[in-house]
Write an enzyme that holds these catalytic residues in place. Structure first.
Site, short mmCIF file in Angstrom:
data_model
loop_
_atom_site.label_atom_id
_atom_site.label_comp_id
_atom_site.label_asym_id
_atom_site.label_seq_id
_atom_site.Cartn_x
_atom_site.Cartn_y
_atom_site.Cartn_z
N HIS A 38 0.83 -1.20 0.00
CA HIS A 38 0.00 0.00 0.00
C HIS A 38 0.87 1.26 0.00
O HIS A 38 0.54 2.26 -0.66
CB HIS A 38 -0.91 0.01 1.22
CG HIS A 38 -1.88 -1.13 1.25
ND1 HIS A 38 -2.08 -1.91 2.37
CD2 HIS A 38 -2.70 -1.64 0.29
CE1 HIS A 38 -2.98 -2.83 2.10
NE2 HIS A 38 -3.36 -2.69 0.85
N GLY A 150 -2.15 -2.42 -7.24
CA GLY A 150 -0.95 -3.23 -7.39
C GLY A 150 -1.22 -4.39 -8.34
O GLY A 150 -2.36 -4.82 -8.51
N GLN A 151 -0.16 -4.90 -8.96
CA GLN A 151 -0.30 -6.03 -9.86
C GLN A 151 -0.93 -7.23 -9.16
O GLN A 151 -1.63 -8.03 -9.79
CB GLN A 151 1.08 -6.41 -10.42
CG GLN A 151 1.09 -7.65 -11.31
CD GLN A 151 0.33 -7.45 -12.61
OE1 GLN A 151 0.28 -6.34 -13.13
NE2 GLN A 151 -0.26 -8.51 -13.14
N LYS A 152 -0.73 -7.35 -7.84
CA LYS A 152 -1.34 -8.45 -7.09
C LYS A 152 -2.86 -8.45 -7.24
O LYS A 152 -3.51 -9.49 -7.17
CB LYS A 152 -0.96 -8.36 -5.61
CG LYS A 152 -1.50 -9.50 -4.75
CD LYS A 152 -1.03 -9.38 -3.32
CE LYS A 152 -1.77 -8.29 -2.57
NZ LYS A 152 -3.19 -8.63 -2.32
N ASP A 153 -3.42 -7.26 -7.44
CA ASP A 153 -4.87 -7.11 -7.58
C ASP A 153 -5.29 -7.10 -9.05
O ASP A 153 -6.19 -6.36 -9.45
CB ASP A 153 -5.33 -5.82 -6.90
CG ASP A 153 -5.05 -5.82 -5.41
OD1 ASP A 153 -5.33 -6.85 -4.77
OD2 ASP A 153 -4.54 -4.81 -4.89
N GLN A 156 -9.05 -7.71 -9.68
CA GLN A 156 -9.82 -6.51 -9.38
C GLN A 156 -9.62 -5.45 -10.45
O GLN A 156 -10.55 -4.75 -10.83
CB GLN A 156 -9.41 -5.96 -8.01
CG GLN A 156 -10.21 -4.74 -7.57
CD GLN A 156 -9.88 -4.32 -6.15
OE1 GLN A 156 -9.61 -5.15 -5.29
NE2 GLN A 156 -9.92 -3.03 -5.88
N VAL A 179 4.59 -5.74 -4.62
CA VAL A 179 5.65 -5.65 -3.61
C VAL A 179 5.71 -7.00 -2.90
O VAL A 179 4.69 -7.50 -2.42
CB VAL A 179 5.37 -4.52 -2.60
CG1 VAL A 179 6.43 -4.49 -1.51
CG2 VAL A 179 5.32 -3.18 -3.34
N MET A 187 3.06 -9.26 -0.78
CA MET A 187 2.67 -8.57 0.44
C MET A 187 1.15 -8.54 0.58
O MET A 187 0.43 -8.13 -0.31
CB MET A 187 3.20 -7.14 0.42
CG MET A 187 4.66 -7.00 0.77
SD MET A 187 4.88 -7.13 2.56
CE MET A 187 6.63 -6.74 2.66
#
Length: 290
Positions: A38, A150-153, A156, A179, A187
Site C-alpha cells: 500500500h 498493485g499487480q497483485k490485484d 480486481q 511488492v 505482500m
C-alpha cells in the site's frame, strides 16, 4: 487528512476536485491492515497526482481475502494512523450497508469472459455483481482521474477496467508491480495469519509462476502444458489447495490456449484456512511484471 464516512459528504467533497488538481484514488478492499504494498501505491499516487484519496472498504464477499476474517476497529484505527503519516488528503471509509441499503436495486452485472473466469472459481454470480457494483459506486462517488492498484490485484483491475470501459467513466487505471517479501511472497495483511509452515508453503505459488516464466522464455507457449506444470509443482503439499489458475487476457480474463506477450498468469489457492492470490504478467513489450 480528512476522514469521510458518509456518501453525501464524499460526493460534496469530490465536487471541488477540478479546482485543486488531479485526483489519485487507491481502493483498498478486504485488507486487515496497511503494508508495504500500500505504501508503494501511495508514493506512486502522490508522484502523479495533486490529491490522494484512499478508500478502506471491508466487504462480506470473498475475492482477494478470506471471508472469515473481519476488519476490526483496532486495525482500522492503525490504518488511519499510518495513512496520516503518509500525507494522504482524504480517506473514505464507507460501510457496506451504506453502499447497499435495504432498498438498493441497481446493480452492475458482469458477463462474458470475466463472468466465466470468476464464477464459480472466485465467487458466486451475485457476489461478483455486488463487488463490481461497489467498485463502480466508488468511482462515481470519488470521481478520480487515476485509480492505482498493485499487480497483485490484477483480477480486481480487470473488473475496474471493464466498468470504466463499458460505462464510459473518465478514469485512467494504472498498475504498479507487486511488492514482495524477501522470499517472494506477495505482500498482504492476510499472509500474517499464516503459520510458519503455511508461509513456507505459500512461497511455492510464486515459485511455480516463475517456473512458468522460465518455460515460456524457453519456447513453451502451450497453456495446458503450463497448467500441468503448476499442478505438478504444487501437488502433494499438505498446506496448499489450488483453487484456480488463469492463463489469459489481463483485461477481459479470456483464457488463452497459447501464451503470447500480454498474457496474465494468475492463481488462487487456499493455504491453510486463508486465500492467497498471486500473478505475473508477460507484458506486450516482452518484459515481465513480477
Amino acid at each position: 487528512m480528512r476522514i469521510i464516512e458518509e456518501i453525501d459528504e464524499m460526493i460534496e467533497t469530490a465536487r471541488g476536485w477540478l479546482t485543486r488538481g488531479s485526483v489519485g484514488f487507491i481502493p483498498i478492499t478486504n485488507e486487515l491492515s496497511m503494508h508495504a504494498g500500500h505504501q508503494a501505491l501511495l508514493v506512486t499516487a502522490r508522484e502523479h497526482c495533486e490529491i490522494t484519496v484512499v478508500c478502506l472498504l471491508r466487504t462480506p464477499l470473498s475475492f482477494d481475502a478470506s471471508s472469515d476474517t473481519t476488519m476490526s476497529t483496532h486495525s482500522l484505527e492503525e490504518s488511519l494512523r499510518l495513512l496520516t503519516a503518509s500525507d494522504v488528503d482524504v480517506v473514505f471509509t464507507p460501510r457496506w450497508e451504506i453502499l447497499f441499503p435495504a432498498a438498493y436495486a441497481t446493480y452492475i452485472r458482469l458477463g462474458g469472459s470475466i463472468q466465466e473466469a470468476l464464477v464459480p472459481a472466485h465467487c458466486t454470480d451475485n457476489a461478483l455483481n455486488e463487488f463490481a457494483t461497489a467498485l463502480g459506486q466508488l468511482l462515481l462517488i470519488v470521481r478520480p482521474d487515476i485509480a492505482f492498484l498493485g499487480q497483485k490485484d490484477a483480477i480486481q483491475a480487470a473488473i475496474i477496467h471493464k466498468i470504466i470501459h463499458d460505462l464510459h467513466i473518465d478514469v485512467s487505471l494504472r498498475l504498479i508491480p507487486t511488492v514482495r517479501e524477501h522470499n517472494g511472497l506477495a505482500m498482504s495483511s492476510h499472509t500474517l495469519l499464516l503459520s510458519p509452515q503455511e508461509r513456507e508453503a505459500a512461497t511455492l505459488l510464486h515459485n511455480c509462476l516463475l517456473l512458468c516464466k522460465n518455460s515460456i522464455e524457453q519456447g513453451v507457449d502451450d497453456a495446458p502444458t503450463l497448467t500441468q506444470l503448476v499442478h505438478t509443482y504444487i501437488a502433494g503439499n499438505e498446506h496448499i489447495t489450488l483453487l484456480h489458475l488463469l492463463i489469459g487476457d489481463p483485461e477481459t480474463l479470456q483464457a488463452r490456449d497459447k501464451v503470447i506477450p500480454g498474457t496474465l498468469l494468475a492463481l488462487k489457492a487456499r493455504v491453510g484456512k486463508n486465500l492467497v492470490n498471486d500473478n505475473i504478467q508477460w507484458m506486450r513489450d516482452g518484459s515481465w511484471r513480477l
